[in-house]
Design a protein around this motif. Structure first.
Motif, PDB file in Angstrom:
ATOM      1  N   SER A   6       0.834  -1.202   0.000  1.00  0.00           N
ATOM      2  CA  SER A   6       0.000   0.000   0.000  1.00  0.00           C
ATOM      3  C   SER A   6       0.870   1.254   0.000  1.00  0.00           C
ATOM      4  CB  SER A   6      -0.905  -0.005   1.235  1.00  0.00           C
ATOM      5  OG  SER A   6      -1.607   1.205   1.341  1.00  0.00           O
ATOM      6  N   ARG A   7       1.899   1.242   0.824  1.00  0.00           N
ATOM      7  CA  ARG A   7       2.808   2.392   0.887  1.00  0.00           C
ATOM      8  C   ARG A   7       3.494   2.620  -0.453  1.00  0.00           C
ATOM      9  NH1 ARG A   7       6.940   3.231   5.861  1.00  0.00           N
ATOM     10  NH2 ARG A   7       7.499   5.363   5.380  1.00  0.00           N
ATOM     11  N   ARG A   8       3.963   1.541  -1.078  1.00  0.00           N
ATOM     12  CA  ARG A   8       4.634   1.652  -2.370  1.00  0.00           C
ATOM     13  C   ARG A   8       3.672   2.183  -3.431  1.00  0.00           C
ATOM     14  NH1 ARG A   8       5.117  -1.029  -6.879  1.00  0.00           N
ATOM     15  NH2 ARG A   8       3.774  -2.724  -6.258  1.00  0.00           N
ATOM     16  N   HIS A   9       2.433   1.702  -3.406  1.00  0.00           N
ATOM     17  CA  HIS A   9       1.439   2.137  -4.378  1.00  0.00           C
ATOM     18  C   HIS A   9       1.124   3.623  -4.201  1.00  0.00           C
ATOM     19  CE1 HIS A   9      -1.997   1.903  -7.048  1.00  0.00           C
ATOM     20  NE2 HIS A   9      -2.732   2.476  -6.124  1.00  0.00           N
ATOM     21  N   GLU A  10       0.931   4.059  -2.961  1.00  0.00           N
ATOM     22  CA  GLU A  10       0.640   5.471  -2.704  1.00  0.00           C
ATOM     23  C   GLU A  10       1.818   6.364  -3.085  1.00  0.00           C
ATOM     24  OE1 GLU A  10      -0.799   5.979   1.286  1.00  0.00           O
ATOM     25  OE2 GLU A  10      -2.254   4.362   1.044  1.00  0.00           O
ATOM     26  N   LYS A  11       3.035   5.907  -2.822  1.00  0.00           N
ATOM     27  CA  LYS A  11       4.219   6.678  -3.196  1.00  0.00           C
ATOM     28  C   LYS A  11       4.296   6.820  -4.713  1.00  0.00           C
ATOM     29  CE  LYS A  11       9.224   6.748  -2.722  1.00  0.00           C
ATOM     30  NZ  LYS A  11      10.403   6.113  -2.132  1.00  0.00           N
ATOM     31  N   PHE A  12       4.036   5.744  -5.414  1.00  0.00           N
ATOM     32  CA  PHE A  12       4.043   5.790  -6.875  1.00  0.00           C
ATOM     33  C   PHE A  12       2.985   6.755  -7.391  1.00  0.00           C
ATOM     34  CE2 PHE A  12       2.384   4.309 -10.960  1.00  0.00           C
ATOM     35  CZ  PHE A  12       3.521   4.417 -11.739  1.00  0.00           C
ATOM     36  N   ALA A  13       1.806   6.765  -6.776  1.00  0.00           N
ATOM     37  CA  ALA A  13       0.728   7.658  -7.208  1.00  0.00           C
ATOM     38  C   ALA A  13       1.130   9.124  -7.037  1.00  0.00           C
ATOM     39  CB  ALA A  13      -0.550   7.367  -6.427  1.00  0.00           C
ATOM     40  N   VAL A  14       1.759   9.450  -5.920  1.00  0.00           N
ATOM     41  CA  VAL A  14       2.200  10.831  -5.687  1.00  0.00           C
ATOM     42  C   VAL A  14       3.274  11.216  -6.704  1.00  0.00           C
ATOM     43  CG1 VAL A  14       3.371  12.373  -4.068  1.00  0.00           C
ATOM     44  CG2 VAL A  14       1.592  10.837  -3.241  1.00  0.00           C
ATOM     45  N   GLU A  15       4.230  10.334  -6.912  1.00  0.00           N
ATOM     46  CA  GLU A  15       5.298  10.631  -7.873  1.00  0.00           C
ATOM     47  C   GLU A  15       4.750  10.760  -9.296  1.00  0.00           C
ATOM     48  OE1 GLU A  15       8.034   7.461  -7.184  1.00  0.00           O
ATOM     49  OE2 GLU A  15       8.908   8.426  -5.423  1.00  0.00           O
ATOM     50  N   PHE A  16       3.803   9.924  -9.659  1.00  0.00           N
ATOM     51  CA  PHE A  16       3.190  10.015 -10.977  1.00  0.00           C
ATOM     52  C   PHE A  16       2.427  11.329 -11.131  1.00  0.00           C
ATOM     53  CE2 PHE A  16      -0.338   9.391 -13.931  1.00  0.00           C
ATOM     54  CZ  PHE A  16       0.366   9.045 -15.069  1.00  0.00           C
ATOM     55  N   CYS A  17       1.715  11.727 -10.087  1.00  0.00           N
ATOM     56  CA  CYS A  17       0.968  12.986 -10.128  1.00  0.00           C
ATOM     57  C   CYS A  17       1.915  14.164 -10.363  1.00  0.00           C
ATOM     58  CB  CYS A  17       0.206  13.168  -8.813  1.00  0.00           C
ATOM     59  SG  CYS A  17      -0.824  14.661  -8.757  1.00  0.00           S
ATOM     60  N   GLU A  18       3.022  14.171  -9.634  1.00  0.00           N
ATOM     61  CA  GLU A  18       3.964  15.278  -9.781  1.00  0.00           C
ATOM     62  C   GLU A  18       4.654  15.259 -11.151  1.00  0.00           C
ATOM     63  OE1 GLU A  18       6.370  14.762  -6.320  1.00  0.00           O
ATOM     64  OE2 GLU A  18       4.927  15.798  -5.042  1.00  0.00           O
ATOM     65  N   THR A  19       4.963  14.081 -11.643  1.00  0.00           N
ATOM     66  CA  THR A  19       5.563  13.968 -12.978  1.00  0.00           C
ATOM     67  C   THR A  19       4.587  14.458 -14.043  1.00  0.00           C
ATOM     68  OG1 THR A  19       6.887  12.086 -12.264  1.00  0.00           O
ATOM     69  CG2 THR A  19       6.603  12.374 -14.631  1.00  0.00           C
ATOM     70  N   ARG A  20       3.346  14.054 -13.903  1.00  0.00           N
ATOM     71  CA  ARG A  20       2.317  14.477 -14.867  1.00  0.00           C
ATOM     72  C   ARG A  20       2.107  15.991 -14.804  1.00  0.00           C
ATOM     73  NH1 ARG A  20       0.604  14.737 -19.455  1.00  0.00           N
ATOM     74  NH2 ARG A  20      -1.617  14.976 -19.743  1.00  0.00           N
ATOM     75  N   TYR A  21       2.150  16.569 -13.602  1.00  0.00           N
ATOM     76  CA  TYR A  21       2.007  18.016 -13.471  1.00  0.00           C
ATOM     77  C   TYR A  21       3.144  18.731 -14.204  1.00  0.00           C
ATOM     78  CZ  TYR A  21       2.008  22.687 -11.544  1.00  0.00           C
ATOM     79  OH  TYR A  21       2.007  24.055 -11.414  1.00  0.00           O
ATOM     80  N   LYS A  22       4.359  18.228 -14.080  1.00  0.00           N
ATOM     81  CA  LYS A  22       5.497  18.840 -14.779  1.00  0.00           C
ATOM     82  C   LYS A  22       5.313  18.762 -16.298  1.00  0.00           C
ATOM     83  CE  LYS A  22       8.769  17.907 -11.094  1.00  0.00           C
ATOM     84  NZ  LYS A  22       9.866  17.058 -10.638  1.00  0.00           N
ATOM     85  N   GLU A  23       4.804  17.629 -16.764  1.00  0.00           N
ATOM     86  CA  GLU A  23       4.544  17.477 -18.198  1.00  0.00           C
ATOM     87  C   GLU A  23       3.452  18.449 -18.654  1.00  0.00           C
ATOM     88  OE1 GLU A  23       3.462  13.391 -18.643  1.00  0.00           O
ATOM     89  OE2 GLU A  23       5.514  12.670 -18.393  1.00  0.00           O
ATOM     90  N   MET A  24       2.407  18.552 -17.856  1.00  0.00           N
ATOM     91  CA  MET A  24       1.311  19.462 -18.214  1.00  0.00           C
ATOM     92  C   MET A  24       1.796  20.907 -18.221  1.00  0.00           C
ATOM     93  SD  MET A  24      -1.790  17.759 -16.013  1.00  0.00           S
ATOM     94  CE  MET A  24      -2.945  19.089 -16.306  1.00  0.00           C
ATOM     95  N   ASN A  25       2.619  21.261 -17.249  1.00  0.00           N
ATOM     96  CA  ASN A  25       3.122  22.631 -17.156  1.00  0.00           C
ATOM     97  C   ASN A  25       4.037  22.951 -18.334  1.00  0.00           C
ATOM     98  OD1 ASN A  25       3.305  25.135 -15.956  1.00  0.00           O
ATOM     99  ND2 ASN A  25       4.950  24.526 -14.576  1.00  0.00           N
TER     100      ASN A  25
END
Length: 109
Positions: A58-77
């Protein structure tokens, strides 16, 4: 004659050692109560290990979700086809996910 006395000494010694090993094997066996207690401990330890594995997953999955969100935000920006409102919403979502992770696990992802 001394040779025969030495032979019987070795035979007696061998019998004593074998008898001792047999007695040790019989006496060191677990009773049914000990076997049941050992099985209960094993089941408890397996349950704890399964819970820890699930928590780590669960911890690994949540960490991946946060990192993916931030990566996607950088791409969108970087893309510049998104409106400032969309970027702001995505940024707030990522921040909320990061704060939730920090509150739940006590550290940054």
């Amino acid at each position: 004659m001394p040779r025969i006395k030495g032979f019987w000494l070795y035979v007696v010694l061998l019998v004593v050692v074998l008898a001792g090993a047999t007695a040790w094997g019989v006496l060191s066996q677990q009773t049914p109560e000990q076997k049941a207690a050992a099985a209960a401990r094993k089941a408890k330890n397996e349950a704890i290990a399964a819970e820890q594995r699930a928590q780590q997953e669960s911890r690994r999955h949540e960490k991946f979700a946060v990192e993916f969100c931030e990566t996607r935000y950088k791409e969108m920006n970087a893309d510049r086809q998104y409106t400032p409102a969309m970027l702001r919403l995505h940024s707030m979502t990522c921040r909320k996910m990061r704060d939730d992770y920090r509150a739940k696990w006590g550290q940054d992802p």
